[in-house]
Motif scaffolding. Sequence first.
Motif, mmCIF file in Angstrom:
data_model
loop_
_atom_site.group_PDB
_atom_site.id
_atom_site.type_symbol
_atom_site.label_atom_id
_atom_site.label_comp_id
_atom_site.label_asym_id
_atom_site.label_seq_id
_atom_site.Cartn_x
_atom_site.Cartn_y
_atom_site.Cartn_z
ATOM 1 N N ARG A 121 9.176 -3.716 -10.410
ATOM 2 C CA ARG A 121 9.216 -2.506 -9.817
ATOM 3 C C ARG A 121 8.472 -2.318 -8.853
ATOM 4 N N LYS A 122 8.012 -0.939 -8.280
ATOM 5 C CA LYS A 122 6.495 -0.730 -7.321
ATOM 6 C C LYS A 122 6.073 0.312 -7.940
ATOM 7 N N VAL A 123 5.075 -0.038 -7.945
ATOM 8 C CA VAL A 123 3.860 0.169 -8.919
ATOM 9 C C VAL A 123 3.018 1.320 -7.753
ATOM 10 N N ALA A 124 2.575 1.420 -6.579
ATOM 11 C CA ALA A 124 1.696 1.977 -6.450
ATOM 12 C C ALA A 124 1.333 1.871 -4.590
ATOM 13 N N SER A 125 1.636 3.338 -3.999
ATOM 14 C CA SER A 125 1.653 2.507 -2.445
ATOM 15 C C SER A 125 0.228 3.826 -1.648
ATOM 16 N N ASP A 126 -0.141 3.343 -0.696
ATOM 17 C CA ASP A 126 -1.302 4.229 -0.077
ATOM 18 C C ASP A 126 -0.324 4.174 0.987
ATOM 19 N N THR A 127 -0.851 5.320 1.891
ATOM 20 C CA THR A 127 -1.224 5.112 3.186
ATOM 21 C C THR A 127 -2.578 5.673 4.321
ATOM 22 N N PHE A 128 -2.601 4.547 4.737
ATOM 23 C CA PHE A 128 -4.288 5.901 6.104
ATOM 24 C C PHE A 128 -3.412 5.432 7.647
ATOM 25 N N THR A 129 -4.337 6.749 8.215
ATOM 26 C CA THR A 129 -3.725 5.998 9.958
ATOM 27 C C THR A 129 -4.997 5.049 10.967
ATOM 28 N N LEU A 130 -3.943 4.283 11.897
ATOM 29 C CA LEU A 130 -4.857 4.162 11.932
ATOM 30 C C LEU A 130 -4.820 3.675 14.096
ATOM 31 N N LYS A 131 -6.103 4.249 14.345
ATOM 32 C CA LYS A 131 -5.755 5.168 15.733
ATOM 33 C C LYS A 131 -6.728 3.714 16.564
ATOM 34 N N VAL A 132 -5.142 3.517 17.953
ATOM 35 C CA VAL A 132 -5.835 2.345 18.439
ATOM 36 C C VAL A 132 -6.267 3.090 19.997
ATOM 37 N N ASP A 133 -7.301 3.075 20.450
ATOM 38 C CA ASP A 133 -7.857 3.323 21.501
ATOM 39 C C ASP A 133 -7.739 2.336 23.050
ATOM 40 N N LYS A 134 -7.338 2.767 24.078
ATOM 41 C CA LYS A 134 -7.187 2.512 25.065
ATOM 42 C C LYS A 134 -8.809 1.574 25.709
ATOM 43 N N SER A 150 -2.641 1.936 23.103
ATOM 44 C CA SER A 150 -2.973 3.096 22.344
ATOM 45 C C SER A 150 -2.173 4.213 21.509
ATOM 46 N N GLY A 151 -2.922 4.616 20.434
ATOM 47 C CA GLY A 151 -1.992 5.639 20.053
ATOM 48 C C GLY A 151 -2.534 5.957 18.598
ATOM 49 N N THR A 152 -1.680 6.883 17.675
ATOM 50 C CA THR A 152 -1.615 6.677 16.397
ATOM 51 C C THR A 152 -0.390 5.744 15.660
ATOM 52 N N TYR A 153 -1.034 5.432 14.614
ATOM 53 C CA TYR A 153 0.059 4.540 13.341
ATOM 54 C C TYR A 153 -0.612 5.485 12.200
ATOM 55 N N LEU A 154 0.771 4.541 11.271
ATOM 56 C CA LEU A 154 0.433 4.664 10.059
ATOM 57 C C LEU A 154 0.294 3.130 9.405
ATOM 58 N N VAL A 155 -0.659 2.387 8.619
ATOM 59 C CA VAL A 155 -0.426 1.538 7.367
ATOM 60 C C VAL A 155 -0.188 2.294 6.157
ATOM 61 N N ASP A 156 1.140 1.059 5.808
ATOM 62 C CA ASP A 156 1.391 1.820 4.235
ATOM 63 C C ASP A 156 1.290 0.533 3.164
ATOM 64 N N ILE A 157 0.596 0.681 1.595
ATOM 65 C CA ILE A 157 0.583 -0.588 1.254
ATOM 66 C C ILE A 157 1.034 -0.402 0.422
ATOM 67 N N LEU A 158 1.949 -0.976 -0.087
ATOM 68 C CA LEU A 158 2.665 -0.812 -1.133
ATOM 69 C C LEU A 158 2.374 -2.172 -2.405
ATOM 70 N N PHE A 159 2.503 -1.802 -3.190
ATOM 71 C CA PHE A 159 1.679 -2.953 -4.764
ATOM 72 C C PHE A 159 3.323 -2.802 -5.543
ATOM 73 N N GLU A 160 3.857 -4.576 -5.754
ATOM 74 C CA GLU A 160 5.284 -4.242 -6.527
ATOM 75 C C GLU A 160 4.098 -5.467 -7.704
ATOM 76 N N SER A 161 5.517 -4.663 -8.854
ATOM 77 C CA SER A 161 5.288 -5.722 -10.451
ATOM 78 C C SER A 161 5.440 -7.033 -9.774
ATOM 79 N N LEU A 162 5.145 -8.407 -10.103
ATOM 80 C CA LEU A 162 5.925 -9.830 -10.017
ATOM 81 C C LEU A 162 7.237 -9.841 -11.434
ATOM 82 N N LEU A 163 6.435 -8.295 -12.298
ATOM 83 C CA LEU A 163 7.135 -9.419 -13.862
ATOM 84 C C LEU A 163 8.400 -8.098 -13.773
ATOM 85 N N SER A 164 8.241 -6.737 -13.783
ATOM 86 C CA SER A 164 9.544 -5.636 -14.147
ATOM 87 C C SER A 164 10.122 -5.864 -12.100
#
Length: 108
Positions: A89-102, A73-87
């Motif tokens: 390069r990392k093209v976008a990222s987003d982060t959200f919170t995941l809370k795990v209840d006991k 139980s606790g609080t975690y961060l989840v990050d999603i990363l989008f990477e171009s297969l052509l270049s």
Amino acid sequence: MDNAVIYVKEYDSIHILCQYLDDDGLGINLDTVQVHSELSSLSGGIKYPFTIEVTNKETGEFALLLRDSLLRSGTYLVDILFESLLSGRKVASDTFTLKVDKSITTGA
């Protein structure tokens, strides 16, 4: 996903449906995009990679999977990363919170 919080219970498998959208809210084709995602504790000491399952490449839909989670139980961060297969390069990222209840059931 600004300030999004998702709640789960201890021992749950995690299956989060997502969609990669442009600024107009339209799905972005994942043909040339690689999706990566990782969960980490707030301290950064615990890290788990998510399995990515593309469910509809044309509309940018995918799922983040963490089966048989052993997260405490606790609080975690989840990050999603989008990477171009052509270049590469990392093209976008987003982060959200995941809370795990006991879990309150002991099973004894």
